[in-house]
Design a protein around this motif. Structure first.
Motif, PDB file in Angstrom:
ATOM      1  N   CYS A   1       0.853  -1.577  -0.167  1.00 28.13           N
ATOM      2  CA  CYS A   1      -0.042   0.101   0.248  1.00 28.13           C
ATOM      3  C   CYS A   1       1.173   1.226   0.044  1.00 28.13           C
ATOM      4  O   CYS A   1       1.835   1.362   1.077  1.00 28.13           O
ATOM      5  N   SER A   2       0.632   1.811  -1.231  1.00 29.04           N
ATOM      6  CA  SER A   2       1.162   3.606  -0.795  1.00 29.04           C
ATOM      7  C   SER A   2       0.571   4.658   0.111  1.00 29.04           C
ATOM      8  O   SER A   2       1.356   5.140   0.532  1.00 29.04           O
ATOM      9  N   LEU A   3      -0.262   4.609   0.068  1.00 24.80           N
ATOM     10  CA  LEU A   3      -1.254   5.726   0.588  1.00 24.80           C
ATOM     11  C   LEU A   3      -1.210   5.256   2.421  1.00 24.80           C
ATOM     12  O   LEU A   3      -1.741   4.401   3.105  1.00 24.80           O
ATOM     13  N   VAL A   4      -0.355   5.610   3.382  1.00 24.38           N
ATOM     14  CA  VAL A   4       0.430   5.463   4.715  1.00 24.38           C
ATOM     15  C   VAL A   4       0.487   6.585   4.854  1.00 24.38           C
ATOM     16  O   VAL A   4       1.067   7.090   5.340  1.00 24.38           O
ATOM     17  N   GLN A   5      -0.425   6.397   6.263  1.00 26.40           N
ATOM     18  CA  GLN A   5      -0.752   8.016   7.436  1.00 26.40           C
ATOM     19  C   GLN A   5      -0.313   7.623   8.298  1.00 26.40           C
ATOM     20  O   GLN A   5      -0.733   6.715   9.085  1.00 26.40           O
ATOM     21  N   PRO A   6       0.803   7.529   9.145  1.00 26.31           N
ATOM     22  CA  PRO A   6       1.043   7.249  10.563  1.00 26.31           C
ATOM     23  C   PRO A   6       0.348   8.335  12.271  1.00 26.31           C
ATOM     24  O   PRO A   6      -0.233   9.104  12.007  1.00 26.31           O
ATOM     25  N   ILE A   7      -0.488   7.480  12.933  1.00 22.68           N
ATOM     26  CA  ILE A   7      -1.127   7.609  14.092  1.00 22.68           C
ATOM     27  C   ILE A   7      -0.025   8.029  15.284  1.00 22.68           C
ATOM     28  O   ILE A   7      -0.517   9.171  15.546  1.00 22.68           O
ATOM     29  N   LYS A   8       0.620   7.507  15.885  1.00 21.69           N
ATOM     30  CA  LYS A   8       1.426   7.656  16.702  1.00 21.69           C
ATOM     31  C   LYS A   8       2.344   6.402  16.728  1.00 21.69           C
ATOM     32  O   LYS A   8       2.050   5.375  16.325  1.00 21.69           O
ATOM     33  N   ASN A   9       3.184   7.094  17.811  1.00 22.35           N
ATOM     34  CA  ASN A   9       4.623   6.051  17.675  1.00 22.35           C
ATOM     35  C   ASN A   9       2.963   4.510  19.242  1.00 22.35           C
ATOM     36  O   ASN A   9       2.718   4.872  19.481  1.00 22.35           O
ATOM     37  N   MET A  10       3.674   3.781  18.839  1.00 26.90           N
ATOM     38  CA  MET A  10       3.569   2.589  19.490  1.00 26.90           C
ATOM     39  C   MET A  10       4.708   1.090  19.604  1.00 26.90           C
ATOM     40  O   MET A  10       5.421   1.320  18.403  1.00 26.90           O
ATOM     41  N   GLN A  11       4.960   0.762  20.995  1.00 26.51           N
ATOM     42  CA  GLN A  11       5.875  -0.407  20.862  1.00 26.51           C
ATOM     43  C   GLN A  11       5.352  -2.058  20.769  1.00 26.51           C
ATOM     44  O   GLN A  11       3.486  -1.853  21.354  1.00 26.51           O
ATOM     45  N   ALA A  12       5.475  -3.212  20.230  1.00 25.40           N
ATOM     46  CA  ALA A  12       5.232  -4.109  19.551  1.00 25.40           C
ATOM     47  C   ALA A  12       5.570  -5.015  21.095  1.00 25.40           C
ATOM     48  O   ALA A  12       6.186  -5.281  22.275  1.00 25.40           O
ATOM     49  N   LYS A  13       4.329  -5.748  21.527  1.00 28.83           N
ATOM     50  CA  LYS A  13       4.279  -6.810  23.015  1.00 28.83           C
ATOM     51  C   LYS A  13       5.744  -7.673  23.142  1.00 28.83           C
ATOM     52  O   LYS A  13       5.651  -8.162  21.710  1.00 28.83           O
ATOM     53  N   THR A  14       5.870  -7.861  24.074  1.00 25.71           N
ATOM     54  CA  THR A  14       7.101  -8.814  24.357  1.00 25.71           C
ATOM     55  C   THR A  14       6.434 -10.123  24.076  1.00 25.71           C
ATOM     56  O   THR A  14       5.066 -10.053  26.028  1.00 25.71           O
ATOM     57  N   PHE A  15       6.378 -11.790  24.096  1.00 24.83           N
ATOM     58  CA  PHE A  15       5.702 -12.080  24.146  1.00 24.83           C
ATOM     59  C   PHE A  15       6.900 -13.602  24.530  1.00 24.83           C
ATOM     60  O   PHE A  15       8.539 -13.728  24.162  1.00 24.83           O
ATOM     61  N   THR A  16       7.147 -14.563  24.829  1.00 26.04           N
ATOM     62  CA  THR A  16       7.900 -15.569  25.701  1.00 26.04           C
ATOM     63  C   THR A  16       7.086 -17.338  25.641  1.00 26.04           C
ATOM     64  O   THR A  16       6.241 -17.001  25.272  1.00 26.04           O
ATOM     65  N   ALA A  17       7.526 -17.952  25.810  1.00 29.87           N
ATOM     66  CA  ALA A  17       7.680 -18.889  26.132  1.00 29.87           C
ATOM     67  C   ALA A  17       6.226 -19.562  27.012  1.00 29.87           C
ATOM     68  O   ALA A  17       5.418 -21.006  26.951  1.00 29.87           O
ATOM     69  N   ASP A  18       6.588 -19.103  28.401  1.00 27.45           N
ATOM     70  CA  ASP A  18       5.440 -18.847  29.224  1.00 27.45           C
ATOM     71  C   ASP A  18       4.638 -18.276  28.912  1.00 27.45           C
ATOM     72  O   ASP A  18       3.443 -17.916  30.009  1.00 27.45           O
ATOM     73  N   ASP A  19       4.812 -17.189  27.661  1.00 26.38           N
ATOM     74  CA  ASP A  19       3.001 -16.880  27.321  1.00 26.38           C
ATOM     75  C   ASP A  19       2.181 -17.064  27.081  1.00 26.38           C
ATOM     76  O   ASP A  19       0.658 -16.588  27.227  1.00 26.38           O
ATOM     77  N   ILE A  20       2.144 -17.903  25.686  1.00 25.38           N
ATOM     78  CA  ILE A  20       2.254 -18.110  24.990  1.00 25.38           C
ATOM     79  C   ILE A  20       1.935 -20.123  24.764  1.00 25.38           C
ATOM     80  O   ILE A  20       2.702 -20.551  25.177  1.00 25.38           O
ATOM     81  N   GLU A  21       0.897 -20.406  24.541  1.00 25.28           N
ATOM     82  CA  GLU A  21       0.755 -21.910  24.281  1.00 25.28           C
ATOM     83  C   GLU A  21       1.568 -22.686  22.605  1.00 25.28           C
ATOM     84  O   GLU A  21       0.285 -22.005  22.496  1.00 25.28           O
ATOM     85  N   PRO A  22       2.314 -23.824  23.570  1.00 25.53           N
ATOM     86  CA  PRO A  22       3.038 -23.836  22.245  1.00 25.53           C
ATOM     87  C   PRO A  22       1.943 -24.780  21.343  1.00 25.53           C
ATOM     88  O   PRO A  22       1.166 -25.413  21.454  1.00 25.53           O
ATOM     89  N   VAL A  23       2.005 -24.439  19.654  1.00 28.34           N
ATOM     90  CA  VAL A  23       1.023 -25.167  19.156  1.00 28.34           C
ATOM     91  C   VAL A  23       1.147 -26.451  19.303  1.00 28.34           C
ATOM     92  O   VAL A  23       0.345 -27.210  18.890  1.00 28.34           O
ATOM     93  N   ASP A  24       2.591 -27.243  19.667  1.00 29.70           N
ATOM     94  CA  ASP A  24       2.734 -28.602  19.584  1.00 29.70           C
ATOM     95  C   ASP A  24       1.838 -29.174  20.833  1.00 29.70           C
ATOM     96  O   ASP A  24       0.584 -29.716  19.996  1.00 29.70           O
ATOM     97  N   LEU A  25       1.711 -28.354  21.509  1.00 30.91           N
ATOM     98  CA  LEU A  25       0.664 -28.562  22.950  1.00 30.91           C
ATOM     99  C   LEU A  25      -1.208 -28.654  22.469  1.00 30.91           C
ATOM    100  O   LEU A  25      -1.382 -29.359  22.510  1.00 30.91           O
ATOM    101  N   LEU A  26      -1.362 -27.475  21.664  1.00 36.01           N
ATOM    102  CA  LEU A  26      -2.764 -27.168  21.490  1.00 36.01           C
ATOM    103  C   LEU A  26      -2.622 -28.500  19.986  1.00 36.01           C
ATOM    104  O   LEU A  26      -4.215 -28.883  20.442  1.00 36.01           O
ATOM    105  N   HIS A  27      -2.292 -28.601  19.330  1.00 37.05           N
ATOM    106  CA  HIS A  27      -2.328 -29.788  18.288  1.00 37.05           C
ATOM    107  C   HIS A  27      -2.855 -31.080  19.043  1.00 37.05           C
ATOM    108  O   HIS A  27      -3.813 -31.600  18.741  1.00 37.05           O
ATOM    109  N   GLU A  28      -1.945 -31.103  20.244  1.00 32.86           N
ATOM    110  CA  GLU A  28      -1.558 -32.589  20.686  1.00 32.86           C
ATOM    111  C   GLU A  28      -3.484 -32.477  21.343  1.00 32.86           C
ATOM    112  O   GLU A  28      -4.345 -33.609  21.921  1.00 32.86           O
ATOM    113  N   GLN A  29      -4.006 -31.304  22.225  1.00 34.38           N
ATOM    114  CA  GLN A  29      -5.162 -31.960  22.491  1.00 34.38           C
ATOM    115  C   GLN A  29      -6.414 -31.478  22.138  1.00 34.38           C
ATOM    116  O   GLN A  29      -7.553 -31.801  22.408  1.00 34.38           O
ATOM    117  N   LEU A  30      -6.516 -31.002  20.602  1.00 38.82           N
ATOM    118  CA  LEU A  30      -7.343 -30.713  19.693  1.00 38.82           C
ATOM    119  C   LEU A  30      -7.408 -32.127  18.638  1.00 38.82           C
ATOM    120  O   LEU A  30      -8.681 -32.561  18.674  1.00 38.82           O
TER     121      LEU A  30
END
Length: 232
Positions: free
Chosen positions: A203-232
């Protein structure tokens, strides 16, 4: 492809708000969904910060119809005001989308398993999504089900239309690697009843709005896909 899904999303009403109509407290829907709205639907089916959902195209299956309703929105200062919201009515779209691993999240490399993400995505779609589905606004409940993208007859098959300038979506820092929130605009064109979306980075038409930081994730914050797949 092992990372692509095709599905139908439909509902009685939709509200893909044109921001120009919000200045006076009113709301009017665009004639077609924004990229961001459809991306939100795909993410409601299945999402993890490890992957980025990319919307490829939509088919407009039903005629574009609008209906205005008198509303009483709650004001920030308390009480209610009177407003008219103009919704799309009786909407149905066929969507083709896929996921990619987020290159700006090397902290989540441990969760990259395309086959298991895809298996969970397909199962989530068949179940109607992992979260509530809605079309642009919370009051516009919707439903999803797997289909073939070219299945059935669409109202605009054989029709070409231009829709002017409209919002495409938002650039978030965790998906761009840039510490700012920005809005993208584009010029959608329907060809033979199908709207093919421009990729966000193109997209060539981009308008900044405000500064923002990305959220940090670790292995303790999310459920690994291997475990989720196993549960399903």
């Amino acid at each position: 492809m092992r990372n692509t899904i095709e599905f139908k999303v439909y509902g009685n009403y939709a509200l893909f708000t044109d921001p120009l109509t919000k200045l006076g407290g009113e709301k009017m829907s665009y004639q077609i969904p924004t990229y961001q709205a459809i991306k939100g639907i795909v993410e409601s089916i299945y999402w993890k910060p490890t992957i980025v959902m990319v919307v490829d195209a939509i088919r407009i299956m039903n005629p574009i119809k609008m209906e205005s309703k008198g509303m009483r929105p709650i004001e920030y200062s308390g009480g209610n005001s009177l407003a008219h919201y103009t919704y799309l009515r009786d909407v149905c779209y066929h969507v083709r989308a896929h996921f990619e691993f987020n290159p700006h999240r090397p902290d989540l490399a441990f969760d990259r398993n395309e086959g298991k993400h895809y298996a969970i995505l397909k199962r989530s779609l068949e179940a109607g999504g992992r979260r509530d589905i809605f079309l642009g606004a919370r009051e516009c409940q919707a439903y999803v089900e797997p289909i073939e993208f070219n299945q059935g007859e669409g109202f605009y098959d054989g029709v070409d239309l231009h829709f002017g300038t409209m919002v495409h979506g938002f650039n978030y820092p965790d998906e761009t690697g840039v510490n700012e929130l920005a809005v993208r605009l584009w010029h959608p064109v329907m060809k033979n009843g199908v709207i093919t979306f421009t990729r966000p980075e193109d997209c060539s038409l981009v308008q900044p709005i405000k500064n923002m930081q990305a959220k940090t994730f670790t292995a303790d914050d999310i459920e690994p896909v291997d475990l989720l797949h196993e549960q399903l």
